[in-house]
Design a protein around this motif. Structure first.
Motif, PDB file in Angstrom:
ATOM      1  N   LEU A  56       4.559   6.581  -9.105  1.00 55.62           N
ATOM      2  CA  LEU A  56       3.336   5.779  -8.985  1.00 55.62           C
ATOM      3  C   LEU A  56       3.628   4.442  -8.315  1.00 55.62           C
ATOM      4  O   LEU A  56       2.877   3.979  -7.454  1.00 55.62           O
ATOM      5  CB  LEU A  56       2.707   5.557 -10.360  1.00 55.62           C
ATOM      6  N   TRP A  57       4.724   3.802  -8.702  1.00 56.18           N
ATOM      7  CA  TRP A  57       5.098   2.521  -8.088  1.00 56.18           C
ATOM      8  C   TRP A  57       5.555   2.737  -6.642  1.00 56.18           C
ATOM      9  O   TRP A  57       5.309   1.883  -5.781  1.00 56.18           O
ATOM     10  CB  TRP A  57       6.180   1.842  -8.904  1.00 56.18           C
ATOM     11  N   ALA A  58       6.220   3.860  -6.382  1.00 56.38           N
ATOM     12  CA  ALA A  58       6.597   4.183  -5.000  1.00 56.38           C
ATOM     13  C   ALA A  58       5.355   4.355  -4.133  1.00 56.38           C
ATOM     14  O   ALA A  58       5.327   3.929  -2.973  1.00 56.38           O
ATOM     15  CB  ALA A  58       7.449   5.452  -4.975  1.00 56.38           C
ATOM     16  N   ASN A  59       4.305   4.955  -4.712  1.00 57.18           N
ATOM     17  CA  ASN A  59       3.053   5.126  -3.964  1.00 57.18           C
ATOM     18  C   ASN A  59       2.382   3.787  -3.676  1.00 57.18           C
ATOM     19  O   ASN A  59       1.806   3.585  -2.608  1.00 57.18           O
ATOM     20  CB  ASN A  59       2.098   6.019  -4.750  1.00 57.18           C
ATOM     21  N   VAL A  60       2.446   2.882  -4.643  1.00 61.73           N
ATOM     22  CA  VAL A  60       1.882   1.544  -4.430  1.00 61.73           C
ATOM     23  C   VAL A  60       2.585   0.853  -3.267  1.00 61.73           C
ATOM     24  O   VAL A  60       1.952   0.270  -2.379  1.00 61.73           O
ATOM     25  CB  VAL A  60       1.995   0.697  -5.710  1.00 61.73           C
ATOM     26  N   LEU A  61       3.916   0.918  -3.268  1.00 65.23           N
ATOM     27  CA  LEU A  61       4.687   0.292  -2.187  1.00 65.23           C
ATOM     28  C   LEU A  61       4.377   0.948  -0.847  1.00 65.23           C
ATOM     29  O   LEU A  61       4.142   0.256   0.155  1.00 65.23           O
ATOM     30  CB  LEU A  61       6.182   0.401  -2.503  1.00 65.23           C
ATOM     31  N   ALA A  62       4.360   2.274  -0.821  1.00 62.93           N
ATOM     32  CA  ALA A  62       4.140   2.992   0.438  1.00 62.93           C
ATOM     33  C   ALA A  62       2.741   2.743   0.984  1.00 62.93           C
ATOM     34  O   ALA A  62       2.564   2.510   2.187  1.00 62.93           O
ATOM     35  CB  ALA A  62       4.361   4.490   0.220  1.00 62.93           C
ATOM     36  N   TYR A  63       1.733   2.759   0.099  1.00 59.82           N
ATOM     37  CA  TYR A  63       0.371   2.555   0.574  1.00 59.82           C
ATOM     38  C   TYR A  63       0.124   1.097   0.969  1.00 59.82           C
ATOM     39  O   TYR A  63      -0.639   0.824   1.909  1.00 59.82           O
ATOM     40  CB  TYR A  63      -0.641   2.984  -0.491  1.00 59.82           C
ATOM     41  N   SER A  64       0.766   0.167   0.278  1.00 60.89           N
ATOM     42  CA  SER A  64       0.650  -1.247   0.662  1.00 60.89           C
ATOM     43  C   SER A  64       1.208  -1.465   2.060  1.00 60.89           C
ATOM     44  O   SER A  64       0.621  -2.191   2.877  1.00 60.89           O
ATOM     45  CB  SER A  64       1.394  -2.126  -0.348  1.00 60.89           C
ATOM     46  N   LEU A  65       2.345  -0.830   2.346  1.00 62.73           N
ATOM     47  CA  LEU A  65       2.943  -0.942   3.674  1.00 62.73           C
ATOM     48  C   LEU A  65       2.039  -0.289   4.718  1.00 62.73           C
ATOM     49  O   LEU A  65       1.878  -0.811   5.829  1.00 62.73           O
ATOM     50  CB  LEU A  65       4.324  -0.286   3.673  1.00 62.73           C
ATOM     51  N   THR A  66       1.426   0.832   4.360  1.00 60.20           N
ATOM     52  CA  THR A  66       0.519   1.512   5.288  1.00 60.20           C
ATOM     53  C   THR A  66      -0.701   0.648   5.581  1.00 60.20           C
ATOM     54  O   THR A  66      -1.152   0.563   6.732  1.00 60.20           O
ATOM     55  CB  THR A  66       0.075   2.860   4.698  1.00 60.20           C
ATOM     56  N   MET A  67      -1.238  -0.010   4.552  1.00 58.01           N
ATOM     57  CA  MET A  67      -2.385  -0.893   4.777  1.00 58.01           C
ATOM     58  C   MET A  67      -1.989  -2.099   5.628  1.00 58.01           C
ATOM     59  O   MET A  67      -2.781  -2.549   6.464  1.00 58.01           O
ATOM     60  CB  MET A  67      -2.952  -1.356   3.433  1.00 58.01           C
ATOM     61  N   MET A  68      -0.788  -2.609   5.434  1.00 58.66           N
ATOM     62  CA  MET A  68      -0.339  -3.756   6.230  1.00 58.66           C
ATOM     63  C   MET A  68      -0.289  -3.404   7.714  1.00 58.66           C
ATOM     64  O   MET A  68      -0.623  -4.212   8.577  1.00 58.66           O
ATOM     65  CB  MET A  68       1.041  -4.215   5.749  1.00 58.66           C
ATOM     66  N   PHE A  69       0.108  -2.147   8.007  1.00 62.21           N
ATOM     67  CA  PHE A  69       0.184  -1.683   9.394  1.00 62.21           C
ATOM     68  C   PHE A  69      -0.913  -0.645   9.662  1.00 62.21           C
ATOM     69  O   PHE A  69      -0.672   0.378  10.292  1.00 62.21           O
ATOM     70  CB  PHE A  69       1.562  -1.079   9.666  1.00 62.21           C
ATOM     71  N   TRP A  70      -2.126  -0.945   9.197  1.00 59.92           N
ATOM     72  CA  TRP A  70      -3.228   0.014   9.289  1.00 59.92           C
ATOM     73  C   TRP A  70      -3.560   0.396  10.730  1.00 59.92           C
ATOM     74  O   TRP A  70      -4.119   1.466  10.996  1.00 59.92           O
ATOM     75  CB  TRP A  70      -4.485  -0.545   8.624  1.00 59.92           C
ATOM     76  N   PHE A  71      -3.229  -0.459  11.675  1.00 56.29           N
ATOM     77  CA  PHE A  71      -3.559  -0.221  13.084  1.00 56.29           C
ATOM     78  C   PHE A  71      -2.621   0.794  13.734  1.00 56.29           C
ATOM     79  O   PHE A  71      -2.850   1.219  14.860  1.00 56.29           O
ATOM     80  CB  PHE A  71      -3.492  -1.541  13.867  1.00 56.29           C
ATOM     81  N   ASN A  72      -1.558   1.196  13.028  1.00 57.77           N
ATOM     82  CA  ASN A  72      -0.579   2.131  13.573  1.00 57.77           C
ATOM     83  C   ASN A  72      -0.828   3.525  12.991  1.00 57.77           C
ATOM     84  O   ASN A  72      -0.557   3.764  11.816  1.00 57.77           O
ATOM     85  CB  ASN A  72       0.833   1.666  13.216  1.00 57.77           C
ATOM     86  N   PRO A  73      -1.347   4.472  13.762  1.00 54.42           N
ATOM     87  CA  PRO A  73      -1.650   5.812  13.215  1.00 54.42           C
ATOM     88  C   PRO A  73      -0.425   6.531  12.681  1.00 54.42           C
ATOM     89  O   PRO A  73      -0.535   7.375  11.787  1.00 54.42           O
ATOM     90  CB  PRO A  73      -2.268   6.550  14.412  1.00 54.42           C
ATOM     91  N   LEU A  74       0.749   6.217  13.214  1.00 57.65           N
ATOM     92  CA  LEU A  74       1.966   6.866  12.728  1.00 57.65           C
ATOM     93  C   LEU A  74       2.245   6.520  11.267  1.00 57.65           C
ATOM     94  O   LEU A  74       2.821   7.323  10.535  1.00 57.65           O
ATOM     95  CB  LEU A  74       3.164   6.467  13.591  1.00 57.65           C
ATOM     96  N   MET A  75       1.835   5.326  10.844  1.00 56.76           N
ATOM     97  CA  MET A  75       2.041   4.940   9.452  1.00 56.76           C
ATOM     98  C   MET A  75       1.203   5.798   8.510  1.00 56.76           C
ATOM     99  O   MET A  75       1.645   6.167   7.415  1.00 56.76           O
ATOM    100  CB  MET A  75       1.714   3.461   9.265  1.00 56.76           C
ATOM    101  N   TRP A  76      -0.014   6.143   8.929  1.00 55.06           N
ATOM    102  CA  TRP A  76      -0.865   7.002   8.101  1.00 55.06           C
ATOM    103  C   TRP A  76      -0.321   8.422   8.044  1.00 55.06           C
ATOM    104  O   TRP A  76      -0.341   9.071   6.984  1.00 55.06           O
ATOM    105  CB  TRP A  76      -2.299   6.997   8.639  1.00 55.06           C
ATOM    106  N   LEU A  77       0.166   8.912   9.176  1.00 56.79           N
ATOM    107  CA  LEU A  77       0.781  10.239   9.185  1.00 56.79           C
ATOM    108  C   LEU A  77       2.036  10.270   8.321  1.00 56.79           C
ATOM    109  O   LEU A  77       2.280  11.241   7.593  1.00 56.79           O
ATOM    110  CB  LEU A  77       1.129  10.641  10.629  1.00 56.79           C
TER     111      LEU A  77
END
Length: 405
Positions: free
Chosen positions: A184-205
């Protein structure tokens, strides 16, 4: 801030692309556990850059802080100055656009989390052996999941009671392993990083693939000691809960229809898991992250590669304004300046040591350099030097340039 985001997103794009392209090969060769652990390099990359900036004294083995022997050289283009006035309005809205999208993502995440929390409050406890965690049942839940960062619980749907005891226990063990590993904490970290770089589609993939590998890893853990009949029963439970969309981006979901076939096939290819090897992989990823960031910095543009190799380079560089009269008359020139850098990276004691034509570009160069900020260091730097070349157009690459020592 935006220059840092752009620098990091290029490096993250490279790493995510490599992991995504080689994913099938990695999964077949090293198994789900080690493939999942490889995703740790993604958050380690920006973390390594931040640590090198804040605590440079601990990373001298990567970038020895030597005396600055070469004058740093930067171009100031008249074309940049001319275009700046026309593009300034376009640039100003970028921070607001970035902040608006980031805020929208955060609001959506919070609203979904609140909805899930309300479901948890209305859920009823289920009498089943589950180790440290309580199991709650609610009719609105469509797939078993682990929820709650502070007080984790396992939520299950009403259909959970229709499964046989072996299937129920396997699902509970699956969610327990998520809890024990801190997913759960790993997901928080990963999704926070994805939101920080939301403009990069590779981060969402990459985030999507990370979550899928998380489930594959848990499947491998739970089914490692199962007999064939038990694995078949486990696969049927996966099938039963694989037709529903996840409720939240952070909480674990037992069912995932997008990788159902992959999860079932992966059960036939069990790879061992060794804790020491996982720790070794994590350590290797940490060192790789530091090295990759160092190489990315060393490969930056404009003539300050040598400065970065010496461990002193600007993190914020304000472009001088090309004097309008000089630009109209086509006047080129340069200004050499000497200055001090304190341990926090601030610039002080800026003086012009040489300029040509004398006095034409001095004021613009002084005003800009006083606003520069350099990388933090243990002792700072005395008598650093920089040369700002004011040119109408960049010189041809075939023209040899001599650096002055």
């Amino acid at each position: 801030m935006f220059s840092w985001l752009m620098e990091q997103t290029l490096l993250l794009s490279l790493v995510c692309s490599l992991l995504l392209i080689s994913h099938r090969f990695l999964l077949s060769q090293i198994g789900a556990h080690y493939t999942y652990s490889l995703w740790a390099i993604v958050p380690l990359l920006p973390l390594a850059d931040v640590l090198q900036t804040l605590l440079p004294q601990y990373f001298t083995w990567l970038s020895p802080n030597q005396a600055l022997g070469v004058i740093q050289q930067y171009y100031v283009l008249a074309t940049d100055t001319a275009s700046m006035s026309s593009s300034v309005f376009k640039f100003l809205y970028l921070p607001y656009l970035y902040a608006a999208v980031l805020l929208a993502l955060v609001v959506h995440l919070v609203s979904v989390s609140i909805h899930l929390q309300r479901l948890t409050w209305r859920a009823k406890p289920l009498a089943i052996e589950s180790g440290k965690l309580n199991v709650l049942i609610h009719p609105s839940i469509q797939s078993p999941m682990l929820v709650g960062l502070i007080v984790p619980k396992i939520l299950v749907p009403n259909s959970f009671a229709l499964l046989d005891s072996h299937q129920r226990q396997a699902i509970i063990q699956h969610e327990l392993y998520h809890y024990q590993r801190g997913d759960l904490w790993a997901n928080v970290l990963a999704y926070s990083l994805t939101m920080m770089f939301w403009f990069n589609p590779l981060m969402w993939l990459a985030y999507r693939r990370f979550r899928q590998d998380q489930e594959l890893s848990c499947d491998a853990q739970v089914t490692a000691t199962m007999e064939t009949d038990s694995k078949i029963a486990y696969s049927k439970a996966l099938l039963a809960y694989s037709q529903h969309a996840p409720l939240s981006m952070l909480h674990t979901h037992y069912g995932d229809k997008t990788i159902l076939k992959e999860r079932i096939l992966q059960m036939k290819k069990q790879h061992g898991k060794n804790t020491l090897v996982l720790m070794g992989v994590t350590l290797l990823l940490s060192v790789s992250a530091l090295t990759l960031n160092q190489q990315a910095q060393a490969g930056d543009s404009q003539n300050h590669t040598q400065a970065k190799a010496d461990g002193i380079y600007p993190t914020i560089r304000i472009e001088p304004t090309y004097p309008i009269e000089a630009a109209k008359e086509g006047v080129n020139g340069y200004v050499q300046l000497s200055f001090d850098i304190n341990p926090t990276g601030k610039v002080s004691n800026v003086i012009v040591t040489k300029s040509s034509p004398a006095g034409v570009f001095d004021d613009s160069a002084l005003a800009a350099l006083k606003q520069w900020e350099y990388q933090r260091s243990a002792k700072g730097q005395k008598g650093a030097q920089v040369q700002l070349d004011f040119v109408i157009h960049l010189p041809d690459e075939s023209v040899e340039r001599i650096q002055v020592r």
